[in-house]
Scaffold this motif. Structure first.
Motif, PDB file in Angstrom:
ATOM      1  N   TYR A 112       0.840  -1.194   0.000  1.00  0.00           N
ATOM      2  CA  TYR A 112       0.000   0.000   0.000  1.00  0.00           C
ATOM      3  C   TYR A 112       0.879   1.250   0.000  1.00  0.00           C
ATOM      4  CZ  TYR A 112      -2.819   3.740   2.049  1.00  0.00           C
ATOM      5  OH  TYR A 112      -3.433   4.946   2.312  1.00  0.00           O
ATOM      6  N   ILE A 113       0.469   2.255  -0.797  1.00  0.00           N
ATOM      7  CA  ILE A 113       1.195   3.522  -0.793  1.00  0.00           C
ATOM      8  C   ILE A 113       0.336   4.634  -0.199  1.00  0.00           C
ATOM      9  CG2 ILE A 113       2.370   5.274  -2.198  1.00  0.00           C
ATOM     10  CD1 ILE A 113       2.826   3.112  -4.321  1.00  0.00           C
ATOM     11  N   ILE A 114      -0.817   4.875  -0.794  1.00  0.00           N
ATOM     12  CA  ILE A 114      -1.623   6.030  -0.400  1.00  0.00           C
ATOM     13  C   ILE A 114      -3.008   5.875  -0.991  1.00  0.00           C
ATOM     14  CG2 ILE A 114      -1.084   7.486  -2.399  1.00  0.00           C
ATOM     15  CD1 ILE A 114      -0.566   9.800  -0.376  1.00  0.00           C
ATOM     16  N   HIS A 115      -3.997   6.578  -0.447  1.00  0.00           N
ATOM     17  CA  HIS A 115      -5.309   6.614  -1.071  1.00  0.00           C
ATOM     18  C   HIS A 115      -5.991   7.930  -0.734  1.00  0.00           C
ATOM     19  CE1 HIS A 115      -6.778   5.403   2.902  1.00  0.00           C
ATOM     20  NE2 HIS A 115      -8.007   5.647   2.505  1.00  0.00           N
ATOM     21  N   GLY A 116      -7.029   8.263  -1.525  1.00  0.00           N
ATOM     22  CA  GLY A 116      -7.770   9.501  -1.283  1.00  0.00           C
ATOM     23  C   GLY A 116      -9.111   9.473  -1.990  1.00  0.00           C
ATOM     24  N   LEU A 117      -9.973  10.408  -1.607  1.00  0.00           N
ATOM     25  CA  LEU A 117     -11.309  10.509  -2.202  1.00  0.00           C
ATOM     26  C   LEU A 117     -11.414  11.757  -3.086  1.00  0.00           C
ATOM     27  CD1 LEU A 117     -14.195   9.358  -2.333  1.00  0.00           C
ATOM     28  CD2 LEU A 117     -14.747  10.813  -0.359  1.00  0.00           C
ATOM     29  N   LYS A 118     -11.193  12.921  -2.493  1.00  0.00           N
ATOM     30  CA  LYS A 118     -11.305  14.171  -3.260  1.00  0.00           C
ATOM     31  C   LYS A 118     -10.070  15.041  -3.070  1.00  0.00           C
ATOM     32  CE  LYS A 118     -16.285  14.606  -2.529  1.00  0.00           C
ATOM     33  NZ  LYS A 118     -17.330  15.467  -1.953  1.00  0.00           N
ATOM     34  N   ASN A 119      -9.625  15.115  -1.832  1.00  0.00           N
ATOM     35  CA  ASN A 119      -8.529  16.025  -1.516  1.00  0.00           C
ATOM     36  C   ASN A 119      -7.189  15.397  -1.831  1.00  0.00           C
ATOM     37  OD1 ASN A 119     -10.395  17.860  -0.412  1.00  0.00           O
ATOM     38  ND2 ASN A 119     -10.365  16.754   1.536  1.00  0.00           N
ATOM     39  N   ASN A 120      -6.216  16.257  -2.028  1.00  0.00           N
ATOM     40  CA  ASN A 120      -4.848  15.766  -2.197  1.00  0.00           C
ATOM     41  C   ASN A 120      -4.372  15.193  -0.867  1.00  0.00           C
ATOM     42  OD1 ASN A 120      -5.025  16.792  -4.775  1.00  0.00           O
ATOM     43  ND2 ASN A 120      -3.975  18.699  -4.245  1.00  0.00           N
ATOM     44  N   GLU A 121      -3.561  14.159  -0.944  1.00  0.00           N
ATOM     45  CA  GLU A 121      -3.072  13.480   0.244  1.00  0.00           C
ATOM     46  C   GLU A 121      -1.555  13.352   0.176  1.00  0.00           C
ATOM     47  OE1 GLU A 121      -6.990  12.776   1.799  1.00  0.00           O
ATOM     48  OE2 GLU A 121      -4.998  12.634   2.723  1.00  0.00           O
ATOM     49  N   THR A 122      -0.931  13.370   1.349  1.00  0.00           N
ATOM     50  CA  THR A 122       0.524  13.175   1.441  1.00  0.00           C
ATOM     51  C   THR A 122       0.817  12.305   2.642  1.00  0.00           C
ATOM     52  OG1 THR A 122       1.043  15.293   0.392  1.00  0.00           O
ATOM     53  CG2 THR A 122       2.754  14.326   1.759  1.00  0.00           C
ATOM     54  N   ASN A 123       1.743  11.387   2.459  1.00  0.00           N
ATOM     55  CA  ASN A 123       2.259  10.634   3.598  1.00  0.00           C
ATOM     56  C   ASN A 123       3.767  10.501   3.435  1.00  0.00           C
ATOM     57  OD1 ASN A 123       2.709   8.505   1.797  1.00  0.00           O
ATOM     58  ND2 ASN A 123       0.884   7.371   2.443  1.00  0.00           N
ATOM     59  N   GLU A 124       4.361   9.649   4.239  1.00  0.00           N
ATOM     60  CA  GLU A 124       5.822   9.550   4.231  1.00  0.00           C
ATOM     61  C   GLU A 124       6.363   8.931   2.948  1.00  0.00           C
ATOM     62  OE1 GLU A 124       3.766   8.070   6.254  1.00  0.00           O
ATOM     63  OE2 GLU A 124       4.034   5.897   6.014  1.00  0.00           O
ATOM     64  N   MET A 125       5.515   8.278   2.182  1.00  0.00           N
ATOM     65  CA  MET A 125       5.974   7.629   0.959  1.00  0.00           C
ATOM     66  C   MET A 125       5.754   8.493  -0.279  1.00  0.00           C
ATOM     67  SD  MET A 125       4.781   3.666   1.322  1.00  0.00           S
ATOM     68  CE  MET A 125       5.553   3.178  -0.215  1.00  0.00           C
ATOM     69  N   ALA A 126       4.612   9.176  -0.338  1.00  0.00           N
ATOM     70  CA  ALA A 126       4.232   9.806  -1.611  1.00  0.00           C
ATOM     71  C   ALA A 126       3.163  10.856  -1.393  1.00  0.00           C
ATOM     72  CB  ALA A 126       3.696   8.728  -2.559  1.00  0.00           C
ATOM     73  N   SER A 127       2.862  11.561  -2.494  1.00  0.00           N
ATOM     74  CA  SER A 127       1.725  12.479  -2.533  1.00  0.00           C
ATOM     75  C   SER A 127       0.765  12.019  -3.614  1.00  0.00           C
ATOM     76  CB  SER A 127       2.186  13.904  -2.832  1.00  0.00           C
ATOM     77  OG  SER A 127       2.967  14.407  -1.783  1.00  0.00           O
ATOM     78  N   LEU A 128      -0.514  12.262  -3.370  1.00  0.00           N
ATOM     79  CA  LEU A 128      -1.552  11.922  -4.332  1.00  0.00           C
ATOM     80  C   LEU A 128      -2.298  13.194  -4.689  1.00  0.00           C
ATOM     81  CD1 LEU A 128      -3.359   9.948  -5.918  1.00  0.00           C
ATOM     82  CD2 LEU A 128      -4.622   9.524  -3.797  1.00  0.00           C
ATOM     83  N   ILE A 129      -2.290  13.521  -5.978  1.00  0.00           N
ATOM     84  CA  ILE A 129      -2.999  14.692  -6.467  1.00  0.00           C
ATOM     85  C   ILE A 129      -4.190  14.205  -7.283  1.00  0.00           C
ATOM     86  CG2 ILE A 129      -2.830  16.847  -7.763  1.00  0.00           C
ATOM     87  CD1 ILE A 129      -0.910  16.678  -5.385  1.00  0.00           C
TER      88      ILE A 129
END
Lengths: 115, 109
Positions: free
Chosen positions: B46-63
């Motif tokens: 698992y890396i990251i997930h999101g619904l509408k907003n941009n997300e960031t964690n220690e591994m990556a960002s999701l736009i």
């Protein structure tokens, strides 16, 4: 400690044999899964168990029988192995199974080779 | 679950940002966008997930775009250990995770 562990890592066997793959998770999760990754590298869901109850069975031949003695274990038994069963089998777990924020944790896989 | 489209492969120089695109034009309002990766011979991670907003964690960002029809996974400083197949998946909570063919990212030294 490995969160999701499966054994064996490699399994080589003859056609027609019966074999089992074991999976254990120490994360306290309610839901466990079996996925199959074929030679073309596509990962496909096979089964899902929630608290020892089968909730997903994706048109898998009935030679494949999952068994969940408790929610921390999900074993996969395969009868009358065929050449096409050769693949990498991954076990996974997730906290609840049906939530929108579910993260799956995967084991390192069992490479099954049927000769 | 909505179908996703990803490039088959991408290259990235070590130390640079890796931007992995994903199209999910048929996504519905209650479907989340998930990213996983599979390093050779290992189980998916698992890396990251999101619904509408941009997300960031220690591994990556999701736009995620405003219309939610596409998203980009950003690895800010790619290393050789980030070489893997990256899967973009959209799902609701009621369905099991379904993997497509993903993007093979090769990080070059």
């Amino acid at each position: 400690d490995t969160a999701v562990s499966q054994t064996p890592k490699y399994l080589v066997t003859q056609m027609g044999n019966d074999k089992s793959i074991k999976c254990e998770q120490n994360l306290g999760h309610d839901t466990m899964y079996w996925y199959k990754q074929d030679s073309k590298k596509f990962l496909k869901i096979m089964f899902s168990y929630n608290n020892k109850e089968l909730i997903i069975n994706e048109t898998v031949p009935n030679r494949f029988s999952p068994k969940s003695p408790d929610k921390a274990h999900l074993n996969l038994h395969i009868n009358s192995l065929e050449l096409g069963d050769s693949a990498v089998y991954f076990c996974a777990s997730s906290p609840h199974g049906t939530g929108d924020n579910e993260k799956l944790f995967f084991g390192s896989g069992t490479q099954l080779s049927v000769l | 679950d909505a179908k996703t489209t990803q490039p088959t492969s991408m290259d990235c120089a070590e130390g640079r940002a890796a931007n992995l695109p994903c199209n999910h034009s048929t996504i519905s309002g209650n479907e989340y966008v998930y990213w996983y990766r599979q390093i050779h011979s290992q189980g998916p991670q698992y890396i990251i997930h999101g619904l509408k907003n941009n997300e960031t964690n220690e591994m990556a960002s999701l736009i995620i775009t405003e219309d939610r029809k596409s998203s980009t996974l950003i690895l800010p400083h790619a290393t050789l250990r980030d070489t893997a197949v990256y899967y973009c998946i959209v799902r609701t909570g009621r369905r099991a995770l379904t993997f497509g063919s993903g993007t093979r990212l090769q990080v070059q030294p």
